[in-house]
Design a protein around this motif. Sequence first.
Motif, PDB file in Angstrom:
ATOM      1  N   GLN A   1      45.055 -63.865 150.445  1.00 29.67           N
ATOM      2  CA  GLN A   1      43.506 -63.637 150.080  1.00 29.67           C
ATOM      3  C   GLN A   1      42.710 -62.791 151.468  1.00 29.67           C
ATOM      4  OE1 GLN A   1      41.449 -63.871 147.789  1.00 29.67           O
ATOM      5  NE2 GLN A   1      42.947 -64.804 146.308  1.00 29.67           N
ATOM      6  N   VAL A   2      41.746 -62.197 151.097  1.00 32.18           N
ATOM      7  CA  VAL A   2      41.202 -61.608 151.970  1.00 32.18           C
ATOM      8  C   VAL A   2      39.652 -62.354 151.940  1.00 32.18           C
ATOM      9  CG1 VAL A   2      39.897 -59.747 153.145  1.00 32.18           C
ATOM     10  CG2 VAL A   2      42.404 -59.468 152.284  1.00 32.18           C
ATOM     11  N   GLN A   3      39.082 -62.605 153.287  1.00 30.70           N
ATOM     12  CA  GLN A   3      37.840 -63.235 153.322  1.00 30.70           C
ATOM     13  C   GLN A   3      36.739 -62.361 153.961  1.00 30.70           C
ATOM     14  OE1 GLN A   3      40.261 -65.467 154.592  1.00 30.70           O
ATOM     15  NE2 GLN A   3      40.592 -65.770 152.165  1.00 30.70           N
ATOM     16  N   LEU A   4      35.654 -62.049 153.166  1.00 34.94           N
ATOM     17  CA  LEU A   4      34.655 -61.177 153.808  1.00 34.94           C
ATOM     18  C   LEU A   4      33.178 -61.812 154.063  1.00 34.94           C
ATOM     19  CD1 LEU A   4      35.093 -58.206 151.471  1.00 34.94           C
ATOM     20  CD2 LEU A   4      36.397 -58.421 153.519  1.00 34.94           C
ATOM     21  N   VAL A   5      32.687 -61.821 155.033  1.00 36.95           N
ATOM     22  CA  VAL A   5      31.576 -62.227 155.758  1.00 36.95           C
ATOM     23  C   VAL A   5      30.692 -61.340 156.243  1.00 36.95           C
ATOM     24  CG1 VAL A   5      30.441 -64.061 156.964  1.00 36.95           C
ATOM     25  CG2 VAL A   5      32.668 -64.527 156.258  1.00 36.95           C
ATOM     26  N   GLU A   6      29.620 -61.316 155.611  1.00 36.42           N
ATOM     27  CA  GLU A   6      28.380 -60.238 156.013  1.00 36.42           C
ATOM     28  C   GLU A   6      27.634 -60.783 156.966  1.00 36.42           C
ATOM     29  OE1 GLU A   6      29.109 -59.587 151.594  1.00 36.42           O
ATOM     30  OE2 GLU A   6      28.797 -61.168 152.942  1.00 36.42           O
ATOM     31  N   SER A   7      26.839 -59.907 157.866  1.00 38.04           N
ATOM     32  CA  SER A   7      25.891 -60.736 158.515  1.00 38.04           C
ATOM     33  C   SER A   7      25.020 -59.515 159.035  1.00 38.04           C
ATOM     34  CB  SER A   7      26.357 -61.379 160.035  1.00 38.04           C
ATOM     35  OG  SER A   7      26.912 -60.480 160.557  1.00 38.04           O
ATOM     36  N   GLY A   8      23.845 -59.792 159.541  1.00 38.44           N
ATOM     37  CA  GLY A   8      22.811 -58.707 160.077  1.00 38.44           C
ATOM     38  C   GLY A   8      21.562 -58.325 159.255  1.00 38.44           C
ATOM     39  N   GLY A   9      21.551 -59.050 158.104  1.00 34.45           N
ATOM     40  CA  GLY A   9      20.255 -58.767 157.121  1.00 34.45           C
ATOM     41  C   GLY A   9      19.159 -59.435 157.786  1.00 34.45           C
ATOM     42  N   GLY A  10      17.770 -59.112 157.109  1.00 28.47           N
ATOM     43  CA  GLY A  10      16.497 -59.592 157.488  1.00 28.47           C
ATOM     44  C   GLY A  10      15.525 -58.837 157.028  1.00 28.47           C
ATOM     45  N   LEU A  11      14.259 -59.342 157.676  1.00 28.50           N
ATOM     46  CA  LEU A  11      13.006 -58.553 157.069  1.00 28.50           C
ATOM     47  C   LEU A  11      12.702 -57.739 158.098  1.00 28.50           C
ATOM     48  CD1 LEU A  11      10.341 -58.709 155.331  1.00 28.50           C
ATOM     49  CD2 LEU A  11       9.749 -60.531 156.775  1.00 28.50           C
ATOM     50  N   VAL A  12      12.534 -56.483 157.802  1.00 25.28           N
ATOM     51  CA  VAL A  12      11.984 -55.402 158.550  1.00 25.28           C
ATOM     52  C   VAL A  12      10.846 -54.534 157.904  1.00 25.28           C
ATOM     53  CG1 VAL A  12      13.974 -55.043 159.720  1.00 25.28           C
ATOM     54  CG2 VAL A  12      13.604 -53.732 157.731  1.00 25.28           C
ATOM     55  N   GLN A  13      10.271 -53.728 158.703  1.00 22.07           N
ATOM     56  CA  GLN A  13       9.163 -52.804 158.172  1.00 22.07           C
ATOM     57  C   GLN A  13       9.836 -51.320 157.732  1.00 22.07           C
ATOM     58  OE1 GLN A  13       5.890 -52.852 161.092  1.00 22.07           O
ATOM     59  NE2 GLN A  13       4.959 -54.484 160.023  1.00 22.07           N
ATOM     60  N   ALA A  14       9.071 -50.791 157.007  1.00 28.03           N
ATOM     61  CA  ALA A  14       9.678 -49.539 156.548  1.00 28.03           C
ATOM     62  C   ALA A  14       9.682 -48.640 157.638  1.00 28.03           C
ATOM     63  CB  ALA A  14       8.525 -48.862 155.599  1.00 28.03           C
ATOM     64  N   TYR A  96      22.836 -57.173 149.992  1.00 30.75           N
ATOM     65  CA  TYR A  96      23.944 -56.109 150.580  1.00 30.75           C
ATOM     66  C   TYR A  96      25.342 -57.009 150.232  1.00 30.75           C
ATOM     67  CZ  TYR A  96      20.765 -52.322 151.304  1.00 30.75           C
ATOM     68  OH  TYR A  96      19.582 -51.534 151.051  1.00 30.75           O
ATOM     69  N   TYR A  97      26.347 -56.477 149.829  1.00 32.47           N
ATOM     70  CA  TYR A  97      27.420 -57.210 149.686  1.00 32.47           C
ATOM     71  C   TYR A  97      28.643 -56.151 150.191  1.00 32.47           C
ATOM     72  CZ  TYR A  97      25.326 -60.107 146.222  1.00 32.47           C
ATOM     73  OH  TYR A  97      24.770 -60.800 145.566  1.00 32.47           O
ATOM     74  N   CYS A  98      29.586 -56.817 151.052  1.00 35.10           N
ATOM     75  CA  CYS A  98      30.828 -55.979 151.447  1.00 35.10           C
ATOM     76  C   CYS A  98      31.766 -56.322 150.444  1.00 35.10           C
ATOM     77  CB  CYS A  98      31.141 -56.657 152.744  1.00 35.10           C
ATOM     78  SG  CYS A  98      32.607 -55.921 153.537  1.00 35.10           S
ATOM     79  N   ALA A  99      32.666 -55.242 150.055  1.00 35.87           N
ATOM     80  CA  ALA A  99      33.761 -55.474 148.848  1.00 35.87           C
ATOM     81  C   ALA A  99      34.968 -54.543 149.634  1.00 35.87           C
ATOM     82  CB  ALA A  99      33.392 -54.931 147.650  1.00 35.87           C
ATOM     83  N   ALA A 100      36.094 -55.059 149.222  1.00 33.84           N
ATOM     84  CA  ALA A 100      37.437 -54.420 149.748  1.00 33.84           C
ATOM     85  C   ALA A 100      38.223 -54.271 148.764  1.00 33.84           C
ATOM     86  CB  ALA A 100      37.929 -55.025 150.847  1.00 33.84           C
ATOM     87  N   HIS A 101      39.162 -53.475 148.336  1.00 36.00           N
ATOM     88  CA  HIS A 101      40.125 -53.268 147.592  1.00 36.00           C
ATOM     89  C   HIS A 101      41.391 -52.655 148.367  1.00 36.00           C
ATOM     90  CE1 HIS A 101      38.567 -49.269 145.424  1.00 36.00           C
ATOM     91  NE2 HIS A 101      39.026 -48.982 146.670  1.00 36.00           N
ATOM     92  N   GLN A 117      29.578 -62.758 150.363  1.00 36.03           N
ATOM     93  CA  GLN A 117      28.543 -63.578 149.540  1.00 36.03           C
ATOM     94  C   GLN A 117      27.276 -62.759 149.675  1.00 36.03           C
ATOM     95  OE1 GLN A 117      28.574 -67.652 151.087  1.00 36.03           O
ATOM     96  NE2 GLN A 117      30.204 -68.240 149.335  1.00 36.03           N
ATOM     97  N   GLY A 118      27.239 -61.963 150.523  1.00 34.85           N
ATOM     98  CA  GLY A 118      26.076 -61.045 150.565  1.00 34.85           C
ATOM     99  C   GLY A 118      24.941 -61.378 151.717  1.00 34.85           C
ATOM    100  N   THR A 119      24.184 -60.407 151.825  1.00 31.87           N
ATOM    101  CA  THR A 119      23.170 -60.595 153.157  1.00 31.87           C
ATOM    102  C   THR A 119      22.002 -59.975 152.476  1.00 31.87           C
ATOM    103  OG1 THR A 119      22.629 -60.537 155.405  1.00 31.87           O
ATOM    104  CG2 THR A 119      23.924 -58.626 154.598  1.00 31.87           C
ATOM    105  N   GLN A 120      20.731 -60.582 152.605  1.00 37.67           N
ATOM    106  CA  GLN A 120      19.405 -60.299 152.280  1.00 37.67           C
ATOM    107  C   GLN A 120      19.028 -59.118 152.954  1.00 37.67           C
ATOM    108  OE1 GLN A 120      17.800 -60.879 148.947  1.00 37.67           O
ATOM    109  NE2 GLN A 120      16.514 -59.142 149.738  1.00 37.67           N
TER     110      GLN A 120
END
Length: 125
Positions: A1-14, A96-101, A117-120
């Motif tokens: 199995q491969v586990q993926l963990v996303e990080s770095g999302g947040g609330l920003v301005q245009a 935003y989701y990270c995916a691998a194959h 699991q995704g990062t908003q």
Amino acid sequence: QVQLVESGGGLVQAGDSLRLSCAASGRPFSRYIATTAWFRQAPGKEREFAAAIPWTGTNIVYADPVKGRFTISRDNAKNTVYLQMNSLKPEDTAVYYCAAHSGGNVYSVGSYNYWGQGTQVTVSS
């Protein structure tokens, strides 16, 4: 199995920038993973392809809405893939989701067998 963990999302301005990270663990990435990608899913919409990068780092592809603003890269020594997002727009708001194959259509959600699991990411106008 491969586990993926996303990080770095947040609330920003245009117009702002964010960098997302996808850290992989488990099976040796180089042996089992051919391509790592970022997908995104906005509220009420289907998950859509954003960018993909092969293990070799060549033949990188982007979806038209992010081309020229987003850059995908990888650090194989750290088993980490990044998504640098510049000139963010409110329409980039999504999980935003990270995916691998190990192979298949890089643009297709169904071809990826490993997902984080995704990062908003929220972009205000």
